[in-house]
Design an enzyme around this catalytic site. Structure first.
Site, PDB file in Angstrom:
ATOM      1  N   ASP A  11      -6.807  12.121  -8.823  1.00 14.55           N
ATOM      2  CA  ASP A  11      -6.211  13.275  -9.520  1.00 14.55           C
ATOM      3  C   ASP A  11      -7.090  13.804 -10.664  1.00 14.55           C
ATOM      4  O   ASP A  11      -6.574  14.323 -11.657  1.00 14.55           O
ATOM      5  CB  ASP A  11      -4.828  12.922 -10.117  1.00 14.55           C
ATOM      6  CG  ASP A  11      -3.759  12.767  -9.055  1.00 14.55           C
ATOM      7  OD1 ASP A  11      -4.089  12.795  -7.857  1.00 14.55           O
ATOM      8  OD2 ASP A  11      -2.587  12.610  -9.431  1.00 14.55           O
ATOM      9  N   CYS A  52      -3.544  12.575  -2.039  1.00 11.15           N
ATOM     10  CA  CYS A  52      -4.229  11.273  -1.946  1.00 11.15           C
ATOM     11  C   CYS A  52      -4.538  10.770  -0.540  1.00 11.15           C
ATOM     12  O   CYS A  52      -5.692  10.653  -0.148  1.00 11.15           O
ATOM     13  CB  CYS A  52      -3.399  10.220  -2.654  1.00 11.15           C
ATOM     14  SG  CYS A  52      -3.066  10.588  -4.373  1.00 11.15           S
ATOM     15  N   LYS A 106      -7.283   1.479  -5.169  1.00 15.41           N
ATOM     16  CA  LYS A 106      -6.153   2.063  -4.431  1.00 15.41           C
ATOM     17  C   LYS A 106      -6.455   2.273  -2.951  1.00 15.41           C
ATOM     18  O   LYS A 106      -7.435   2.914  -2.605  1.00 15.41           O
ATOM     19  CB  LYS A 106      -5.814   3.401  -5.100  1.00 15.41           C
ATOM     20  CG  LYS A 106      -4.897   4.327  -4.326  1.00 15.41           C
ATOM     21  CD  LYS A 106      -4.378   5.408  -5.243  1.00 15.41           C
ATOM     22  CE  LYS A 106      -3.880   6.626  -4.481  1.00 15.41           C
ATOM     23  NZ  LYS A 106      -3.283   7.622  -5.384  1.00 15.41           N
ATOM     24  N   HIS A 108      -3.726   3.147  -0.162  1.00 19.42           N
ATOM     25  CA  HIS A 108      -2.896   4.310   0.175  1.00 19.42           C
ATOM     26  C   HIS A 108      -3.099   4.859   1.589  1.00 19.42           C
ATOM     27  O   HIS A 108      -2.995   6.061   1.817  1.00 19.42           O
ATOM     28  CB  HIS A 108      -3.076   5.441  -0.858  1.00 19.42           C
ATOM     29  CG  HIS A 108      -1.824   6.254  -1.020  1.00 19.42           C
ATOM     30  ND1 HIS A 108      -1.767   7.426  -1.733  1.00 19.42           N
ATOM     31  CD2 HIS A 108      -0.572   6.056  -0.528  1.00 19.42           C
ATOM     32  CE1 HIS A 108      -0.547   7.911  -1.688  1.00 19.42           C
ATOM     33  NE2 HIS A 108       0.196   7.092  -0.961  1.00 19.42           N
ATOM     34  N   HIS A 202      -4.817   9.061 -12.450  1.00 20.27           N
ATOM     35  CA  HIS A 202      -3.494   9.341 -11.884  1.00 20.27           C
ATOM     36  C   HIS A 202      -2.409   8.848 -12.848  1.00 20.27           C
ATOM     37  O   HIS A 202      -2.619   7.877 -13.557  1.00 20.27           O
ATOM     38  CB  HIS A 202      -3.423   8.576 -10.561  1.00 20.27           C
ATOM     39  CG  HIS A 202      -2.261   8.914  -9.667  1.00 20.27           C
ATOM     40  ND1 HIS A 202      -0.974   8.528  -9.941  1.00 20.27           N
ATOM     41  CD2 HIS A 202      -2.212   9.567  -8.477  1.00 20.27           C
ATOM     42  CE1 HIS A 202      -0.178   8.937  -8.969  1.00 20.27           C
ATOM     43  NE2 HIS A 202      -0.904   9.575  -8.062  1.00 20.27           N
ATOM     44  N   ASN A 261      -8.547  14.716  -5.241  1.00 17.48           N
ATOM     45  CA  ASN A 261      -7.897  16.043  -5.153  1.00 17.48           C
ATOM     46  C   ASN A 261      -7.908  16.681  -6.533  1.00 17.48           C
ATOM     47  O   ASN A 261      -8.399  16.082  -7.496  1.00 17.48           O
ATOM     48  CB  ASN A 261      -6.460  15.946  -4.605  1.00 17.48           C
ATOM     49  CG  ASN A 261      -5.611  14.866  -5.247  1.00 17.48           C
ATOM     50  OD1 ASN A 261      -5.232  13.897  -4.601  1.00 17.48           O
ATOM     51  ND2 ASN A 261      -5.333  15.009  -6.538  1.00 17.48           N
TER      52      ASN A 261
END
Ligand SMILES: *[C@@H]1O[C@H](CO)[C@@H](O)[C@H](O)[C@H]1NC(C)=O
Ligand SMILES: *[C@@H]1O[C@H](CO)[C@@H](O)[C@H](O)[C@H]1NC(C)=O
Ligand SMILES: *[C@@H]1O[C@H](CO)[C@@H](O)[C@H](O)[C@H]1NC(C)=O
Ligand SMILES: *[C@@H]1O[C@H](CO)[C@@H](O)[C@H](O)[C@H]1NC(C)=O
Length: 513
Positions: A11, A52, A106, A108, A202, A261
């Protein structure tokens, strides 16, 4: 073969890195990242996906979301699905080619079954969390968010199972420390692939006080904490690079930095002067911060690259940079080998990006749905040459000025067209000439109907090659309370495996390591 260190920030907005911030009235401070970028190649026409899981999936498969069935949303904690196993991941490719493959941070990309865990998908070592975001200190995570039905801890080590012993350590510091440990365990005779997937920056907005001192002058509370998180990330990456130098791996390392992103403007991030934010297909959601650095690039000098690049390009590009052959059975990738584009400023092999087609997103129906064989009530976007077309709901579409910016020209921050409020939308087709209008201020669909039709025809063609979209309902069996308080695979796992994990969880719960 060179070492590959890929750092993915979470983010991290377009206007949140020092070298953009200075030009666009933002106070974010990233001196170390700036210095790496300044001596490497800044990617200034580089795109990712707006959220994500999709960006991570494309990074590791080189394939568009429509070709993996992940065209809608992110993978939520209790949803029983993941990045389909028939994809051969970049980690598997590099491992087959002799690389030691390490991942920290992460994931995800799904974990409902063991087969989906990172260490069963090409990463020999993994330390990190499986969901989209956890508390930066406690690793606690609840899902679904609104009802907080299932809550649990999320941190796991491929060697030990679930981990609670790092409780209280700030995520950025923890992940950098773990990355350093993996580097120390690495046999230097072998090439290493390190994928450091930070949770910075994030939400939740959390940072140790020491990183906040510098930002007292920022009044907006979210932005202030966020600035601290950004700075903590900068310091963490500085430590990591220092360590690579200390162990003499840096000179053989290709270092890649990317965001996943656009910035989340409601949580401190900023993408100004781009339009929109994380989660939208406006430029603010997808035009990314990224750069590459390293001796193996053999640059003649610092470079700023303006060629069109996309996150799906990393897969073939890294395979090319490492001169690794693709494994038999590798599916068609949508990415292009851009190694020479990055290194030698050659023209990009890419002229088009399918930003996405999301058939499960709420439709925006105005008049007839199909045009040129494409349902324009569906959320989609495509870039072709200088043009970009968006269909359906576009989501938040404002230009958000950094809250700390005092010298703003008010008109820059205002919404200047009529489709901000959906009930009043008069169209579900928007056309922009990004090459001349990167901030998406002049909507041109009425002036260029033939361009609209051409791009819709392209979308239609992509649509014919798309897979059915997976987005299953939450599964009650995912409840961490059934698994020792941790988020863990819950399907197809035998009682024995569960017991083993729980034993390990117990053992590592309070060991101070
Ligand atoms: C994509 O193709 C499917 C199958 O032909 C069709 O049902 C769907 O409406 C198309 N989607 C769009 C956005 O046109
Ligand atoms: C303010 O922004 C508008 C629109 O971008 C621009 O036309 C104008 O020149 C700007 N004014 C100043 C003083 O920068
Ligand atoms: C949009 O619609 C809302 C109600 O649906 C109305 O209050 C508002 O004035 C409209 N705005 C414009 C710009 O037409
Ligand atoms: C993790 O550690 C914290 C702090 O000691 C404790 O409150 C929590 O219950 C532990 N969680 C698990 C699942 O062991």
């Amino acid at each position: 073969r060179p070492h590959i260190v890929f750092v993915l920030a979470d983010d991290f907005g377009y206007n949140d890195i020092g070298y953009h911030a200075r030009e666009h009235c933002s106070q974010m401070y990233t001196p170390f990242l700036d210095s790496l970028a300044a001596k490497g190649v800044k990617l200034e026409n580089y795109y990712v996906q707006p959220i994500c899981s999709p960006t991570r999936g494309q990074l590791l498969t080189g394939r568009y979301q429509i070709h993996t069935g992940l065209a809608h949303g992110i993978i939520k904690a209790a949803q029983p699905y993941g990045l389909p196993l028939d994809n051969i991941l970049l980690s598997q490719q590099l491992r087959k080619c002799g690389y030691k493959t390490n991942m920290v941070g992460k994931w995800h990309l799904g974990f409902f079954r063991e087969e989906y865990l990172p260490w069963n998908r090409g990463f020999q070592n993994f330390f990190g969390f499986l969901n989209g975001g956890v508390n930066h200190y406690t690793r606690y995570h609840c899902e679904p968010k609104k009802t907080r039905r299932f809550c649990g801890y999320d941190m796991i080590d491929s060697r030990h199972g679930p981990i609670n012993s790092t409780y209280g350590e700030y995520s950025t510091n923890l992940f950098v420390r773990k990355a350093k440990e993996m580097i120390d365990r690495h046999n230097k005779a072998k090439p290493m692939f390190l994928y450091l997937s930070l949770q910075a920056v994030h939400g939740p907005l959390q940072v140790p006080n020491q990183y906040l001192k510098r930002f007292k002058h920022i009044k907006d509370r979210n932005r202030k904490i966020y600035a601290g998180m950004v700075y903590a990330m900068d310091r963490g990456i500085r430590q990591l690079v220092k360590h690579l130098k200390r162990v003499r791996m840096w000179k053989d390392t290709i270092f890649i930095f990317s965001t996943d992103n656009g910035g989340q403007t409601t949580r401190g991030g900023n993408n100004w002067p781009l339009r929109g934010k994380k989660g939208t297909l406006w430029e603010g959601g997808i035009r990314a911060v990224g750069f590459v650095h390293g001796k193996p690039l053999q640059l003649n000098g610092p470079m700023v690259n303006h060629e069109l690049l996309h996150v799906s390009d990393w897969y073939p590009t890294i395979m090319s940079a490492t001169q690794c052959p693709l494994m038999v059975g590798t599916q068609n990738v949508d990415g292009y080998d851009q190694w020479d584009t990055i290194r030698k400023n050659k023209i990009s092999k890419r002229t088009e990006i399918l930003h996405n087609i999301d058939p499960l997103h709420k439709k925006l129906t105005i008049g007839s749905e199909y045009r040129e064989g494409f349902d324009v009530s569906v959320r989609a976007a495509i870039r072709s040459g200088g043009w970009k077309l968006l269909t359906g709901y576009t989501g938040m579409n404002a230009w958000v000025v950094p809250p700390e910016c005092k010298v703003t020209n008010i008109t820059d921050g205002q919404v200047t067209d009529d489709f901000y409020t959906y009930p009043n939308s008069t169209t579900n087709i928007r056309l922009f000439k990004i090459s001349e209008d990167p901030y998406e201020r002049r909507e041109l669909s009425q002036q260029y109907p033939e361009v609209v039709n051409l791009l819709l025809a392209r979308l239609k063609e992509y649509n014919t090659s798309s897979l059915p979209v997976s987005y299953p309902r939450n599964d009650k069996k995912a409840d961490p309370q059934l698994h020792g308080g941790f988020w863990l695979p819950w399907r197809g796992v035998g009682k024995k495996y569960k017991k083993k994990l729980q034993r390990k969880a117990h053992r590592h719960r309070n060991v101070n390591k």
